[in-house]
Design a protein around this motif. Sequence first.
Motif, PDB file in Angstrom:
ATOM      1  N   LYS A  48      -8.632 -16.513   0.089  1.00  0.00           N
ATOM      2  CA  LYS A  48      -9.491 -15.499   0.694  1.00  0.00           C
ATOM      3  C   LYS A  48     -10.472 -14.904  -0.307  1.00  0.00           C
ATOM      4  O   LYS A  48     -11.548 -14.429   0.072  1.00  0.00           O
ATOM      5  CB  LYS A  48      -8.646 -14.368   1.297  1.00  0.00           C
ATOM      6  CG  LYS A  48      -7.859 -14.748   2.538  1.00  0.00           C
ATOM      7  CD  LYS A  48      -7.145 -13.519   3.103  1.00  0.00           C
ATOM      8  CE  LYS A  48      -6.440 -13.844   4.408  1.00  0.00           C
ATOM      9  NZ  LYS A  48      -5.764 -12.645   4.978  1.00  0.00           N
ATOM     10  N   LEU A  86     -12.565 -13.737   8.732  1.00  0.00           N
ATOM     11  CA  LEU A  86     -13.280 -13.685   7.456  1.00  0.00           C
ATOM     12  C   LEU A  86     -14.618 -14.420   7.516  1.00  0.00           C
ATOM     13  O   LEU A  86     -15.502 -14.177   6.686  1.00  0.00           O
ATOM     14  CB  LEU A  86     -12.418 -14.291   6.349  1.00  0.00           C
ATOM     15  CG  LEU A  86     -11.173 -13.501   5.940  1.00  0.00           C
ATOM     16  CD1 LEU A  86     -10.391 -14.256   4.878  1.00  0.00           C
ATOM     17  CD2 LEU A  86     -11.550 -12.109   5.434  1.00  0.00           C
ATOM     18  N   THR A 127     -14.224 -15.965  -0.351  1.00  0.00           N
ATOM     19  CA  THR A 127     -14.887 -15.566   0.893  1.00  0.00           C
ATOM     20  C   THR A 127     -15.183 -14.081   0.890  1.00  0.00           C
ATOM     21  O   THR A 127     -16.277 -13.638   1.294  1.00  0.00           O
ATOM     22  CB  THR A 127     -13.999 -15.916   2.109  1.00  0.00           C
ATOM     23  OG1 THR A 127     -13.693 -17.311   2.081  1.00  0.00           O
ATOM     24  CG2 THR A 127     -14.705 -15.568   3.407  1.00  0.00           C
ATOM     25  N   PRO A 130      -7.464 -15.017   8.912  1.00  0.00           N
ATOM     26  CA  PRO A 130      -8.420 -15.927   8.256  1.00  0.00           C
ATOM     27  C   PRO A 130      -9.663 -16.221   9.083  1.00  0.00           C
ATOM     28  O   PRO A 130     -10.763 -16.338   8.537  1.00  0.00           O
ATOM     29  CB  PRO A 130      -7.599 -17.200   8.027  1.00  0.00           C
ATOM     30  CG  PRO A 130      -6.181 -16.725   7.968  1.00  0.00           C
ATOM     31  CD  PRO A 130      -6.097 -15.581   8.923  1.00  0.00           C
ATOM     32  N   LEU A 140      -8.502  -8.267   3.054  1.00  0.00           N
ATOM     33  CA  LEU A 140      -7.271  -9.031   2.823  1.00  0.00           C
ATOM     34  C   LEU A 140      -6.320  -8.928   4.007  1.00  0.00           C
ATOM     35  O   LEU A 140      -5.481  -9.808   4.228  1.00  0.00           O
ATOM     36  CB  LEU A 140      -6.566  -8.527   1.560  1.00  0.00           C
ATOM     37  CG  LEU A 140      -7.137  -9.009   0.213  1.00  0.00           C
ATOM     38  CD1 LEU A 140      -6.432  -8.325  -0.931  1.00  0.00           C
ATOM     39  CD2 LEU A 140      -7.016 -10.529   0.094  1.00  0.00           C
TER      40      LEU A 140
END
Length: 277
Positions: A4, A76, A7, A73, A69
């Motif tokens: 992550k 994002l 990104t 996913p 965070l």
Amino acid sequence: MEQKEPTILRAYTSLCLSKSGTLQKSEVLASLKNAGLPANEDNAVAMMRFLNADTEGSISYGHLRNFMLLLPPDRLQDDPRSIWFEAATVVAVAPPVEIPAGSVLRSALAGGLACALSTSLLHPVDTIKTGVQASTLTFPEIISKLPQIGVRGLYRGSIPAILGQFSSHGLRTGIFEASKLVLINFAPTLPDIQVQSLASFCSTLLGTAVRIPCEVLKQRLQAGLFDNVGEAIVGTWNQDGLKGFFRRTGATLCREVPFYVAGMGLYAESKKGKKVM
């Protein structure tokens, strides 16, 4: 978490950062404005408070990182400004609707070709209709004179008619499809029937404006006022100037707009029916 991080870093650097690499309230407002979101003082303050901005009133990378965070996913990949705004203000942001240029062009081409083909096949019928309207002869008398008129006479004015219908209906269909996508993007709460009506109105207005000069030339050629398209263009310009190509525009629009608003609405509904089947 390691997956992550890149990104989140790209998302942070895409915002309107200050020279110090942080986000002040003015940068938050600029980020909202660039994203097309409501850029006002209350929203900026709410967004900064949501990320627990420090006492100096600025947002650092750590603030945004801690927030992102926790996101799944797939979120994002969305615009970080929209995600942050939505979370801080509890106002859902509709995903942007891209206008597929290929689809719009295909619709325009299909609409233009279909209308051009039908016009070329039925133009003799239109010529007979114009002959009846423009003379004292009855319909049977016009029919009896068909051998004298001949195929060439029946297709007088066909070139501007076909070109006008191709450009007009191609433009109308393309604008109709594009307008629907724009309205769905900027006014997602509008009912389908209103979206279709507004899209039909815009497309008919512009499409008809393109077709009217061709219609004027077609009718003058059918009536035998000129021998060919070139003479019709020059003659109309010399007689009436530019306004001669747009004679009876108001009356034509009063007829065409309601007709095509209803027609294009039925067209859209029939497409839905086909998908259901």
